[in-house]
Design a protein around this motif. Sequence first.
Motif, PDB file in Angstrom:
ATOM      1  N   TRP A 370      -4.000   4.671  -7.931  1.00  0.00           N
ATOM      2  CA  TRP A 370      -2.694   4.690  -7.261  1.00  0.00           C
ATOM      3  C   TRP A 370      -1.940   3.402  -7.537  1.00  0.00           C
ATOM      4  O   TRP A 370      -0.743   3.403  -7.775  1.00  0.00           O
ATOM      5  CB  TRP A 370      -2.905   4.884  -5.757  1.00  0.00           C
ATOM      6  N   TRP A 371      -2.670   2.286  -7.483  1.00  0.00           N
ATOM      7  CA  TRP A 371      -2.036   0.981  -7.761  1.00  0.00           C
ATOM      8  C   TRP A 371      -1.430   0.955  -9.162  1.00  0.00           C
ATOM      9  O   TRP A 371      -0.300   0.505  -9.350  1.00  0.00           O
ATOM     10  CB  TRP A 371      -3.071  -0.130  -7.620  1.00  0.00           C
ATOM     11  N   LEU A 372      -2.153   1.438 -10.135  1.00  0.00           N
ATOM     12  CA  LEU A 372      -1.669   1.407 -11.510  1.00  0.00           C
ATOM     13  C   LEU A 372      -0.435   2.294 -11.683  1.00  0.00           C
ATOM     14  O   LEU A 372       0.452   1.990 -12.486  1.00  0.00           O
ATOM     15  CB  LEU A 372      -2.771   1.843 -12.470  1.00  0.00           C
ATOM     16  N   GLU A 373      -0.367   3.380 -10.927  1.00  0.00           N
ATOM     17  CA  GLU A 373       0.812   4.234 -10.992  1.00  0.00           C
ATOM     18  C   GLU A 373       1.983   3.633 -10.231  1.00  0.00           C
ATOM     19  O   GLU A 373       3.126   3.678 -10.687  1.00  0.00           O
ATOM     20  CB  GLU A 373       0.492   5.617 -10.412  1.00  0.00           C
ATOM     21  N   VAL A 393      -2.457 -10.707  -4.634  1.00  0.00           N
ATOM     22  CA  VAL A 393      -2.801 -10.639  -3.213  1.00  0.00           C
ATOM     23  C   VAL A 393      -2.629  -9.210  -2.694  1.00  0.00           C
ATOM     24  O   VAL A 393      -3.458  -8.711  -1.929  1.00  0.00           O
ATOM     25  CB  VAL A 393      -1.925 -11.625  -2.411  1.00  0.00           C
ATOM     26  N   SER A 394      -1.560  -8.549  -3.117  1.00  0.00           N
ATOM     27  CA  SER A 394      -1.309  -7.177  -2.659  1.00  0.00           C
ATOM     28  C   SER A 394      -2.431  -6.235  -3.073  1.00  0.00           C
ATOM     29  O   SER A 394      -2.862  -5.380  -2.294  1.00  0.00           O
ATOM     30  CB  SER A 394       0.034  -6.677  -3.206  1.00  0.00           C
ATOM     31  N   LEU A 395      -2.904  -6.366  -4.305  1.00  0.00           N
ATOM     32  CA  LEU A 395      -3.997  -5.507  -4.758  1.00  0.00           C
ATOM     33  C   LEU A 395      -5.256  -5.763  -3.947  1.00  0.00           C
ATOM     34  O   LEU A 395      -5.949  -4.827  -3.526  1.00  0.00           O
ATOM     35  CB  LEU A 395      -4.282  -5.727  -6.242  1.00  0.00           C
ATOM     36  N   ALA A 396      -5.578  -7.032  -3.706  1.00  0.00           N
ATOM     37  CA  ALA A 396      -6.762  -7.349  -2.924  1.00  0.00           C
ATOM     38  C   ALA A 396      -6.664  -6.742  -1.519  1.00  0.00           C
ATOM     39  O   ALA A 396      -7.633  -6.177  -1.001  1.00  0.00           O
ATOM     40  CB  ALA A 396      -6.949  -8.864  -2.841  1.00  0.00           C
ATOM     41  N   TRP A 406      -4.727   2.749   4.393  1.00  0.00           N
ATOM     42  CA  TRP A 406      -4.604   3.175   3.000  1.00  0.00           C
ATOM     43  C   TRP A 406      -3.827   4.482   2.909  1.00  0.00           C
ATOM     44  O   TRP A 406      -2.920   4.624   2.082  1.00  0.00           O
ATOM     45  CB  TRP A 406      -5.990   3.309   2.381  1.00  0.00           C
ATOM     46  N   GLU A 407      -4.122   5.421   3.755  1.00  0.00           N
ATOM     47  CA  GLU A 407      -3.411   6.702   3.743  1.00  0.00           C
ATOM     48  C   GLU A 407      -1.937   6.489   4.074  1.00  0.00           C
ATOM     49  O   GLU A 407      -1.058   7.141   3.501  1.00  0.00           O
ATOM     50  CB  GLU A 407      -4.046   7.664   4.751  1.00  0.00           C
ATOM     51  N   LYS A 408      -1.669   5.591   4.983  1.00  0.00           N
ATOM     52  CA  LYS A 408      -0.288   5.297   5.360  1.00  0.00           C
ATOM     53  C   LYS A 408       0.467   4.669   4.195  1.00  0.00           C
ATOM     54  O   LYS A 408       1.608   5.044   3.895  1.00  0.00           O
ATOM     55  CB  LYS A 408      -0.277   4.353   6.561  1.00  0.00           C
ATOM     56  N   ALA A 409      -0.168   3.703   3.517  1.00  0.00           N
ATOM     57  CA  ALA A 409       0.469   3.061   2.360  1.00  0.00           C
ATOM     58  C   ALA A 409       0.739   4.073   1.254  1.00  0.00           C
ATOM     59  O   ALA A 409       1.808   4.079   0.633  1.00  0.00           O
ATOM     60  CB  ALA A 409      -0.421   1.925   1.844  1.00  0.00           C
ATOM     61  N   LYS A 414       4.202   2.432  -0.702  1.00  0.00           N
ATOM     62  CA  LYS A 414       4.441   0.989  -0.621  1.00  0.00           C
ATOM     63  C   LYS A 414       3.129   0.228  -0.712  1.00  0.00           C
ATOM     64  O   LYS A 414       2.171   0.532   0.022  1.00  0.00           O
ATOM     65  CB  LYS A 414       5.140   0.634   0.687  1.00  0.00           C
ATOM     66  N   VAL A 415       3.084  -0.765  -1.581  1.00  0.00           N
ATOM     67  CA  VAL A 415       1.892  -1.600  -1.683  1.00  0.00           C
ATOM     68  C   VAL A 415       1.884  -2.564  -0.502  1.00  0.00           C
ATOM     69  O   VAL A 415       2.933  -2.878   0.067  1.00  0.00           O
ATOM     70  CB  VAL A 415       1.872  -2.379  -3.015  1.00  0.00           C
TER      71      VAL A 415
END
Length: 506
Positions: A370-373, A393-396, A406-409, A414-415
């Motif tokens: 999801w992060w990569l997308e 920091v956001s990825l961590a 996580w489901e909410k993000a 939104k990261v």
Amino acid sequence: MAAQSQAEIDAFVAWFQAQGATVDTTAMGLADIPGYGRGVVALRDLPAEHTLFTIPRDLVLSMRTSALPGKFGQAEWKKFGLCEGWTGLILCMLWEEARGASSKWHGFFPILPTAFDTPMFWDENDRAELKGTAVVDKIGKEDAEKDFATKLLPAVESRPDLFPPDSIPHVYTVEKYHLMGSRILSRSFHVLRWKPDGEEPDEEAEVDEAEASSALNTDGNAMDVDAPTDAPAVEFDAQEPVEDAAAEDDEDDDDDDRYEDPADVAMVPMADMLNGRFATETARLYYDDEHVLKMMTTQAITAGEQIWNTYGDPPNSDLLRRYGFVDVTELEPPLSGAGNPADIVEVPANFVVEAAAKHTKNKTQERVDWWLEEADDDVFVIGTDCELPPEFVSLARLLLQSKADWEKAKSKGKVPKPVMDATIGAIAMDVLQNRLKEYSTSDDEQLLSGPSQSSLNHKMAVTVRLGEKRILAGALQVLQSRYGKDAGKRKRGADSTSARGKKARR
């Protein structure tokens, strides 16, 4: 490169002027400069905005100005992939040079370098010294040779009328392919599309500030020519500079596809003679009108001084890869000593994923995908300010989130906000320590400061990796001062100077 004789330089200048270009020979001269090779020097005191030389647009060498693409046929040119990356321009240059006096650029090729000191041409032992640095994965030798074998050579063999078969073994070779590619990498500019005779440009031409695009290839660089904001490509003010294409190479602009046309990449005779140095630009190439480019001084220059263009102040990893040299000056806090203030360290995202896994039982693969997308960041860049990029920091934080967060993000697209805490600090220190292990563990500072029998290539490689290791050590010290109770025990493998100039603990 070997120094040109005065006769060769004079012949180049004569050819240049015979093609409709102008040069103020009272203001500037070409000379061999110790430590820099050939360059341009001021022959008298010069004011700002003095025109050194002008170049007709049709004298630049590109896929637009060479006759080869037209003779080959646009459909076939596209079929062989010659419109992608630099392969087409390299083929144009090989063909034009092979034509000798029949080529418009016959007086330009003899002045171009015939050898390079870039890592592309180093032996394996010297390249091994670059292990861990940002240079290794960007040399692109294997990719270049694949393009030669799958694009250029088949195209050449398909047209014996344009490329005599008996010329192929000594003209269209992989060695010359690398040579031409290196000439483009180190000396090309981005020159925007223009229409002759005052015609209005098409929609493609209406762009501002050309810049090098990673879409050209993994090594895509060239020096740009700046255009005024919102101005079509044929309406240039002389005060709007032609940007160094290599200067823009590392500025990501994934949402802007205006600069992805390899036909913008061009060799610009005379303009490529100027050397560059960190924060020392004294002349730039400008658009004068739709037919002419001009090199103008940007400030007063004293007689005898070298006249500098700009390479865009890239890190030493890029200077070495593109041009075969490194640049050092006095660093500013939080670092100290001699280095390149533009140096960077690239940290792959998988380092963050692996370090975060020690602090959570979350399954990470879905979050990473999801992060990569969503964020499209798989490499994080740390500069000489030694601060973690917000995306790191956001990825961590994303990897550590509870299932509900996580489901909410994910539902909001939104990261997480880049908020630091002790856990993120511990993850970051782990990442930086592991990143340091990618380099050689030799005492690089001592190697550079003391007497050594090392080759120039070795010393330049050490300069690059020391610059990167210094940043990692500085960033570690910053984090340790904020989050580490046992800061002196956390850092391993760093032999560089810390943020306060002390020797890093090993």
